[in-house]
Design a protein around this motif. Structure first.
Motif, short mmCIF file in Angstrom:
data_model
loop_
_atom_site.label_atom_id
_atom_site.label_comp_id
_atom_site.label_asym_id
_atom_site.label_seq_id
_atom_site.Cartn_x
_atom_site.Cartn_y
_atom_site.Cartn_z
N PRO A 139 0.81 -1.27 -0.06
CA PRO A 139 -0.12 -0.03 -0.13
C PRO A 139 1.05 1.18 -0.07
O PRO A 139 1.96 1.20 0.69
CB PRO A 139 -0.78 0.03 1.33
N GLU A 140 0.43 2.49 -0.70
CA GLU A 140 1.20 3.58 -0.51
C GLU A 140 0.88 4.22 0.46
O GLU A 140 -0.08 4.17 1.37
CB GLU A 140 0.46 4.60 -1.81
N SER A 141 2.02 5.10 1.07
CA SER A 141 2.03 5.61 2.30
C SER A 141 1.25 7.08 2.16
O SER A 141 1.11 7.70 1.07
CB SER A 141 3.63 6.11 2.62
N GLN A 142 0.56 7.49 3.11
CA GLN A 142 -0.28 8.56 3.33
C GLN A 142 0.65 9.68 3.48
O GLN A 142 1.78 9.58 3.71
CB GLN A 142 -1.21 8.49 4.70
N GLU A 143 -0.08 10.88 3.13
CA GLU A 143 1.08 12.07 2.85
C GLU A 143 1.23 12.51 4.38
O GLU A 143 2.64 12.90 4.31
CB GLU A 143 -0.01 13.36 2.53
N ASN A 144 0.69 12.41 5.47
CA ASN A 144 1.40 12.68 6.75
C ASN A 144 2.37 11.76 6.91
O ASN A 144 3.63 12.33 7.77
CB ASN A 144 0.26 12.65 7.78
N GLU A 145 2.25 10.45 6.58
CA GLU A 145 3.65 9.50 7.03
C GLU A 145 4.76 9.92 6.08
O GLU A 145 5.90 9.84 6.74
CB GLU A 145 3.13 7.95 6.42
#
Length: 706
Positions: free
Chosen positions: A60-66
């Protein structure tokens, strides 16, 4: 209004606002004129955090905050002392071993012998291999630390020369270095990048090894727990001779259901057989039954024996769960029984007159069937009781086995979950370190000179700083600078303003004869006051009392100048020095007549005169107007003076000596108060201001020293 006052404050300090920026600009110019040119080099790092081509399929792709957190962590690792210390070692090793060092050797380095330099190279090499930090924790490290700092290669100096930032929202981190040497800038940028990649890779590998070991230990613990629970279930089944509870229970349920069905069928057969027998019995007369019982004794005995045998086989058949071998024996025995019943029919055991041979045979068959059915019901009931007892004893085992199986199921799920995490973690280990330097830093041209910018900024900043200081002082200053502000604060009108006269001794004749700009302005202001106050005085109101809130506000100066202004306007003016505690007019003019003598009748009015101006002095001391004469006498004397003069001006005491001032103001027709520009209206003057505001004879303020 406040803005205008602030602008006036700036205008009054215009020289300060001009001189300080000019001096700052000159000093800055001499400081920066020999400043060397600066060179900037940039290296770029690819992190792989947002590059989809470097991700594992299905990850899964990382979220922006991560992503923001990960980039921030990387930037902070770059700026760590450990990373920058490695750069310091590399710089020192370069300068110590190269014939073309980046910087000129410091005095401390020049003092090193060749042997000491080789020792320093060895120590810096060891520190770099260990990736250790340079701390002054020992004598040797203190020497090395001082050496690095003298060359300005220490961690703090390097941190001030580099900038690290993420390029917009991309996958890249830029490392910029700025110094006085183009090669030095490129070396620092590339070294910072390579050292960061090395430290980050080692740190991530170490952390992943620790995490993998911890997951493996946890996995083994879960496996051991699951095996222990399975072993416990196995031992319980062995101890209680349990093969398969579910199949056993299923078989028992099937048998019980089958037996219950057979019992219902048999009970219905018993009811129908008994009904048939009763019908046959009803067809026989008592005489027939007697004949029958008497002639069938032998055959009946054989039939009874066969019935007992058939009953025993029937019980065996039921208890054997309906064994087919036993059923064959029962069928053979039924045939024998049928033959005996037929034999009994062949004998003429009934009355020859009777035609009921078939009924007798049928009755015997039904009796045999009824006995078999009753015997079957009893056997089936016993077997049902036995089967239910077996099923009842299986229930506790089922509960225990289910409890064990539940524990095993939970343990297996925990084990599988940890196993999946461990496998996923180990799969991602190979693709963890995605950092790589995609752009090397190279030596570039010098940056545009900042000398002129620094000079201009120094002037602008010093000007803004001076303006800010003046603004702070202006906001903290409660001084009243103009008449409008004074009128607003006190509620008393302002009659006029008199500028500050910057001369020690004032000659009244020179004021009206001097043609200078300052004197001409003062003369015009006095004329304006003369007109303003004269319009408020009448034939009956000729006595003007002049006072002030405190001493040295220019009350006496204005009293003398107003008196002189009216005298040059061909008015007869009497100036009375009413300030007994500080007789300034008396000390200045030395009049021949004093107010004490005039009020007591000891002298007539023949004081010193200057044209139309007459002056009454006082002897000073601790005196009071009401102590010289009573109020009626004072008013009578003043009334007589009003007949001789056009204007009578009284220079009274200040209002901080309230009683002495009020004695003169009571007998005055009108009152004016002098206020020195630049002073504040403090809370201590509240009583005096309230008195002036409530005084009906009060004409207004005269602002002095503006």
């Amino acid at each position: 209004m406040e803005i205008l006052n602030f602008l006036k404050a700036l205008y009054r300090r215009r020289l300060l606002l001009i001189i300080i920026p000019i001096v700052t600009v000159i000093i800055t110019y001499f400081l920066v004129r020999h400043m060397p040119d600066q060179y900037i080099s940039r290296a770029r790092i690819s992190t792989g955090l947002t590059d989809a081509s470097q991700h594992i399929p299905g990850q899964p792709e990382s979220q922006e905050n991560e992503l923001v957190r990960d980039f921030s962590n990387m930037i902070q690792i770059i700026m760590l002392k450990q990373t920058l210390d490695q750069v310091s070692y590399q710089l020192m090793l370069h300068d110590l071993g190269s014939k073309q060092p980046f910087r000129k050797p410091s005095k401390l380095l020049e003092a090193y012998s060749e042997q000491e330099k080789q020792e320093a190279i060895l120590e810096f090499t060891n520190l770099h291999k260990k990736q250790g930090e340079l701390l002054p924790d020992s004598k040797l490290h203190t020497r090395l630390y001082d050496l690095v700092k003298s060359m300005k290669y220490d961690e703090g100096s390097i941190r001030n020369t580099i900038q690290v930032y993420r390029v917009s929202n991309s996958d890249y981190i830029d490392v910029e270095s700025e110094s006085e040497n183009a090669d030095l800038s490129a070396f620092i940028a590339n070294t910072v990048t390579s050292e960061f990649i090395s430290i980050y890779a080692a740190r991530v590998a170490g952390n992943r090894t620790k995490t993998s070991d911890w997951l493996y230990r946890l996995l083994m613990e879960k496996l051991a727990a699951m095996n222990a629970k399975m072993e416990k279930l196995k031992n319980y089944k062995i101890q209680n001779h349990i093969l398969n509870l579910q199949e056993q229970a299923k078989a028992l349920y099937g048998q019980i259901s089958d037996f219950e069905t057979r019992r219902e069928v048999t009970e219905r057969e018993i009811v129908s057989t008994e009904a048939a027998l009763q019908g046959i019995e009803n067809k026989f007369s008592p005489k027939d039954r007697k004949y029958l019982e008497g002639t069938m004794t032998g055959v009946q005995q054989e039939i009874l024996v066969l019935k007992d045998q058939l009953k025993m086989l029937n019980q065996q058949y039921v208890t054997s769960n309906f064994n087919q071998g036993i059923k064959l024996k029962m069928d053979s025995l039924r045939n024998k029984l049928g033959d005996k019943i037929a034999e009994s029919s062949d004998k003429y055991i009934y009355s020859p007159l009777s035609a009921k041979t078939e009924l007798v045979s049928e009755k015997l068959k039904l009796e045999v069937a009824l006995d078999l059915s009753k015997n079957s019901v009893s056997s089936i009931s016993n077997e049902l009781t036995r089967l239910n007892s077996r099923l009842y004893h299986l229930v506790p085992h089922e509960a225990m086995v289910q409890s064990f199986e539940t524990d095993i199921d939970v343990a297996s799920r925990e084990y599988l979950e940890i196993l999946n995490k461990w496998n996923e973690f180990n799969m991602g280990t190979g693709s963890t370190n995605k950092l790589k330097q995609v752009e090397m830093a190279i030596a570039g041209p010098p940056q545009p000179s900042k000398k002129m910018l620094l000079v201009i900024l120094s002037g602008v900043i010093s000007f803004v700083f001076c303006t800010f200081i003046i603004f702070i002082l202006f906001m903290m200053n409660n001084a009243i600078e103009d008449g409008q502000l004074l009128a607003n604060k006190t509620g008393i009108p302002v009659l006029g303003t008199v500028n500050l006269v910057k001369r020690g001794n004032i000659d009244l004749h020179s004021i009206w004869s001097d043609t200078s700009e300052n004197t001409r302005l003062l003369k015009n202001q006095l004329r304006a006051l003369r007109l303003e106050i004269g319009s408020d005085l009448s034939e009956q109101d000729k006595i003007l009392g002049i006072t002030s809130l405190e001493a040295k506000e220019g009350k006496t100066f204005l009293a003398v100048n107003l008196a002189y202004a009216w005298s040059v306007a061909n008015s007869k003016v009497l100036l009375i020095d009413g300030n007994f505690s500080n007789p300034a007019i008396t000390n200045l003019v030395k009049p021949a007549t004093f107010i004490e003598d005039y009020l007591s009748g000891k002298a007539s009015l023949s004081g010193q005169q200057d044209g139309n101006l007459t002056i009454l002095g006082n002897r000073g001391g601790d005196a009071s107007l009401m102590e010289i004469a009573d109020r009626a006498t004072i008013q009578e004397k003043l009334q007589a003076l009003k007949q001789k003069f056009d204007f009578i001006i009284i220079d009274t005491a200040t209002l901080d000596v309230m009683d002495n001032a009020k004695e003169w103001l009571i007998v005055s027709d009108k009152t004016v108060a002098v206020f020195e520009s630049g002073k504040s209206v403090s809370a201590s003057k509240k009583e005096q201001l309230q008195y002036l505001a409530e005084e009906q004879r009060m004409l207004g303020w005269i602002v002095n020293k503006a």
